[in-house]
Design an enzyme around this catalytic site. Structure first.
Site, PDB file in Angstrom:
ATOM      1  CB  SER A  11      -0.943  -0.001   1.204  1.00 19.32           C
ATOM      2  OG  SER A  11      -0.180   0.045   2.392  1.00 19.32           O
ATOM      3  CB  SER A  12       2.666   3.147   1.735  1.00 15.07           C
ATOM      4  OG  SER A  12       2.992   2.372   2.877  1.00 15.07           O
ATOM      5  CB  SER A 133      16.188  -3.226   9.065  1.00 14.07           C
ATOM      6  OG  SER A 133      16.729  -1.986   9.481  1.00 14.07           O
ATOM      7  CE1 TYR A 146      11.435  -2.591  12.147  1.00 20.04           C
ATOM      8  CE2 TYR A 146      13.552  -1.520  12.508  1.00 20.04           C
ATOM      9  CZ  TYR A 146      12.591  -2.033  11.641  1.00 20.04           C
ATOM     10  OH  TYR A 146      12.812  -1.980  10.283  1.00 20.04           O
TER      11      TYR A 146
HETATM   12  N1  LIG Z   1      11.798   2.984   5.810  1.00 16.18           N
HETATM   13  C1  LIG Z   1      12.908   2.586   6.404  1.00 16.18           C
HETATM   14  O1  LIG Z   1      13.736   3.410   6.841  1.00 16.18           O
HETATM   15  C2  LIG Z   1      13.199   1.123   6.533  1.00 16.18           C
HETATM   16  C3  LIG Z   1      14.521   0.737   6.814  1.00 16.18           C
HETATM   17  C4  LIG Z   1      14.813  -0.620   6.947  1.00 16.18           C
HETATM   18  C5  LIG Z   1      13.809  -1.556   6.796  1.00 16.18           C
HETATM   19  N2  LIG Z   1      12.540  -1.154   6.529  1.00 16.18           N
HETATM   20  C6  LIG Z   1      11.522  -2.203   6.392  1.00 16.18           C
HETATM   21  O2  LIG Z   1      10.876  -2.053   5.146  1.00 16.18           O
HETATM   22  C7  LIG Z   1       9.569  -2.644   5.219  1.00 16.18           C
HETATM   23  C8  LIG Z   1       8.574  -1.705   4.570  1.00 16.18           C
HETATM   24  O3  LIG Z   1       8.509  -0.507   5.303  1.00 16.18           O
HETATM   25  P1  LIG Z   1       8.356   0.927   4.601  1.00 16.18           P
HETATM   26  O4  LIG Z   1       9.548   1.711   4.953  1.00 16.18           O
HETATM   27  O5  LIG Z   1       7.971   0.802   3.192  1.00 16.18           O
HETATM   28  O6  LIG Z   1       7.154   1.532   5.485  1.00 16.18           O
HETATM   29  P2  LIG Z   1       5.623   1.826   5.162  1.00 16.18           P
HETATM   30  O7  LIG Z   1       5.503   2.822   4.059  1.00 16.18           O
HETATM   31  O8  LIG Z   1       5.020   2.157   6.483  1.00 16.18           O
HETATM   32  O9  LIG Z   1       5.061   0.431   4.621  1.00 16.18           O
HETATM   33  C9  LIG Z   1       4.793  -0.643   5.478  1.00 16.18           C
HETATM   34  C10 LIG Z   1       3.827  -1.560   4.797  1.00 16.18           C
HETATM   35  O10 LIG Z   1       3.586  -2.694   5.652  1.00 16.18           O
HETATM   36  C11 LIG Z   1       2.179  -2.904   5.706  1.00 16.18           C
HETATM   37  N3  LIG Z   1       1.765  -3.615   6.909  1.00 16.18           N
HETATM   38  C12 LIG Z   1       1.903  -3.278   8.206  1.00 16.18           C
HETATM   39  N4  LIG Z   1       1.340  -4.216   8.990  1.00 16.18           N
HETATM   40  C13 LIG Z   1       0.832  -5.167   8.152  1.00 16.18           C
HETATM   41  C14 LIG Z   1       0.112  -6.378   8.327  1.00 16.18           C
HETATM   42  N5  LIG Z   1      -0.217  -6.817   9.550  1.00 16.18           N
HETATM   43  N6  LIG Z   1      -0.233  -7.095   7.238  1.00 16.18           N
HETATM   44  C15 LIG Z   1       0.088  -6.674   5.984  1.00 16.18           C
HETATM   45  N7  LIG Z   1       0.705  -5.517   5.742  1.00 16.18           N
HETATM   46  C16 LIG Z   1       1.087  -4.781   6.816  1.00 16.18           C
HETATM   47  C17 LIG Z   1       1.604  -1.491   5.644  1.00 16.18           C
HETATM   48  O11 LIG Z   1       0.224  -1.588   5.306  1.00 16.18           O
HETATM   49  P3  LIG Z   1      -0.918  -0.545   5.816  1.00 16.18           P
HETATM   50  O12 LIG Z   1      -0.966   0.534   4.772  1.00 16.18           O
HETATM   51  O13 LIG Z   1      -2.153  -1.369   5.858  1.00 16.18           O
HETATM   52  O14 LIG Z   1      -0.486  -0.052   7.169  1.00 16.18           O
HETATM   53  C18 LIG Z   1       2.459  -0.910   4.540  1.00 16.18           C
HETATM   54  O15 LIG Z   1       2.007  -1.321   3.272  1.00 16.18           O
HETATM   55  C19 LIG Z   1       9.315  -2.938   6.695  1.00 16.18           C
HETATM   56  O16 LIG Z   1       9.500  -4.321   6.932  1.00 16.18           O
HETATM   57  C20 LIG Z   1      10.396  -2.136   7.411  1.00 16.18           C
HETATM   58  O17 LIG Z   1      10.768  -2.717   8.641  1.00 16.18           O
HETATM   59  C21 LIG Z   1      12.216   0.158   6.387  1.00 16.18           C
END
Ligand SMILES: NC(=O)c1ccc[n+]([C@@H]2O[C@H](COP(=O)([O-])OP(=O)(O)OC[C@H]3O[C@@H](n4cnc5c(N)ncnc54)[C@H](OP(=O)(O)O)[C@@H]3O)[C@@H](O)[C@H]2O)c1
Length: 270
Positions: A11-12, A133, A146
């Site tokens: 979704s994002s 991560s 986390y």
């Molecule tokens: N951004 C960073 O700095 C960073 C760095 C290292 C790792 N990561 C990892 O990258 C991944 C994606 O994060 P992002 O940065 O893209 O953040 P984000 O924009 O907040 O995206 C997170 C996604 O996970 C979904 N989600 C959360 N809980 C869920 C559930 N129970 N079932 C299915 N979907 C669920 C959210 O859906 P909803 O829209 O329904 O909430 C959203 O689509 C995560 O695993 C995060 O730990 C991120």
């Protein structure tokens, strides 16, 4: 025949960027999300479906995998991307907050792998890509919950690669550094405790200021695509995270600790 990827959490952020990138490269995309109403315009093509998949519900995982097979006939790559960060001092974390954090980032990921593996066995090949991560290799303050989940994802993935190699199923770990998505400011949950109120405030300010200076998720999407097409035994890929991991590896612990403390709390001592 086009290849097919199933991605969780599209979704994002990283999930959405990854779905778009695979689509541009000609793949079929099962862009799963827990609220398909959030699906962007990029999904409006016959090469994309948006099954509802909440990683904390094994029923929705099973149905989403089934829908993907019904539509595209195979799953060449699974991208376990869905996740969020529970921030705040461990002393203030409620048991149900910690459970939800693990259910989403670890148990949900494990369960999705279990549901997709029979498909990959039938195909005689596949690639499982787990988004961990840099926080699965090192740790910053006020994020113990986390980090515990991302370190768990690292261990699970590294062990799993040995189990699956004989079936021609590869495991890859993606370790992004800080990326500008909803994750830092809106996607995270906070636990509080009066003993740490000042530190929580500083870390919140630090994070809010940080987000705008971070790279977008497109580079991570490209790395995930590269991993999906890399039939070598390479396990780890760290888009925008390599410098941090290198510093962590080569600096003496005392220097690393003082850098992190200064960066996040604004002084050498808390
Ligand atoms: N951004 C960073 O700095 C960073 C760095 C290292 C790792 N990561 C990892 O990258 C991944 C994606 O994060 P992002 O940065 O893209 O953040 P984000 O924009 O907040 O995206 C997170 C996604 O996970 C979904 N989600 C959360 N809980 C869920 C559930 N129970 N079932 C299915 N979907 C669920 C959210 O859906 P909803 O829209 O329904 O909430 C959203 O689509 C995560 O695993 C995060 O730990 C991120």
């Amino acid at each position: 025949m086009s290849k097919t990827v199933l991605i969780t959490g599209t979704s994002s952020g990283i999930g959405e960027a990854t779905g778009k990138y695979f689509l541009q490269r000609g793949w079929n995309v099962s862009a799963t999300m827990r609220a398909p109403i959030k699906a962007g315009d990029w999904t409006k093509t016959e090469k994309v479906i948006c099954p509802r998949l909440d990683v904390t519900s094994s029923e929705t995982i099973e149905i989403a995998v089934h829908e993907t097979i019904m539509r595209f006939g195979r799953i060449d790559a699974l991208v376990n991307n869905a996740g969020y960060a529970l921030m705040g001092p461990l002393e203030g974390v409620m048991p149900e907050q910690l459970e939800r954090q693990f259910q989403t980032n670890v148990f949900g990921l494990a369960s999705t792998i279990q549901k997709v593996l029979p498909v990959m066995h039938r195909q005689g090949q596949g690639t499982i890509i787990n988004v961990a991560s840099i926080g699965g290799r090192l740790a910053f303050p006020l994020a113990s919950s986390y980090h515990a989940t991302k370190w768990a994802v690292e261990g699970l993935s590294e062990s799993l690669r040995y189990e699956l190699r004989r079936f021609n199923i590869l495991v890859k770990i993606i370790e992004p550094g800080g990326i500008k998505t909803n994750f830092i400011n809106h996607g995270s949950a906070w636990a509080n405790h009066p003993n740490y109120a000042d530190l929580v405030e500083r870390v919140k300010q630090f994070s809010a200021g940080l987000n705008d200076s971070l790279p977008g998720p497109e580079g991570v999407a490209r790395t995930i695509y590269r991993a999906a097409n890399d039939r070598s035994q390479r396990l780890r890929y760290s888009p925008h995270g390599e410098a941090f991991l290198l510093m962590y590896k080569i600096l003496p612990d005392s220097l690393w600790r003082s850098l992190v403390t200064r960066m996040m709390f604004g002084s050498k001592k808390q």
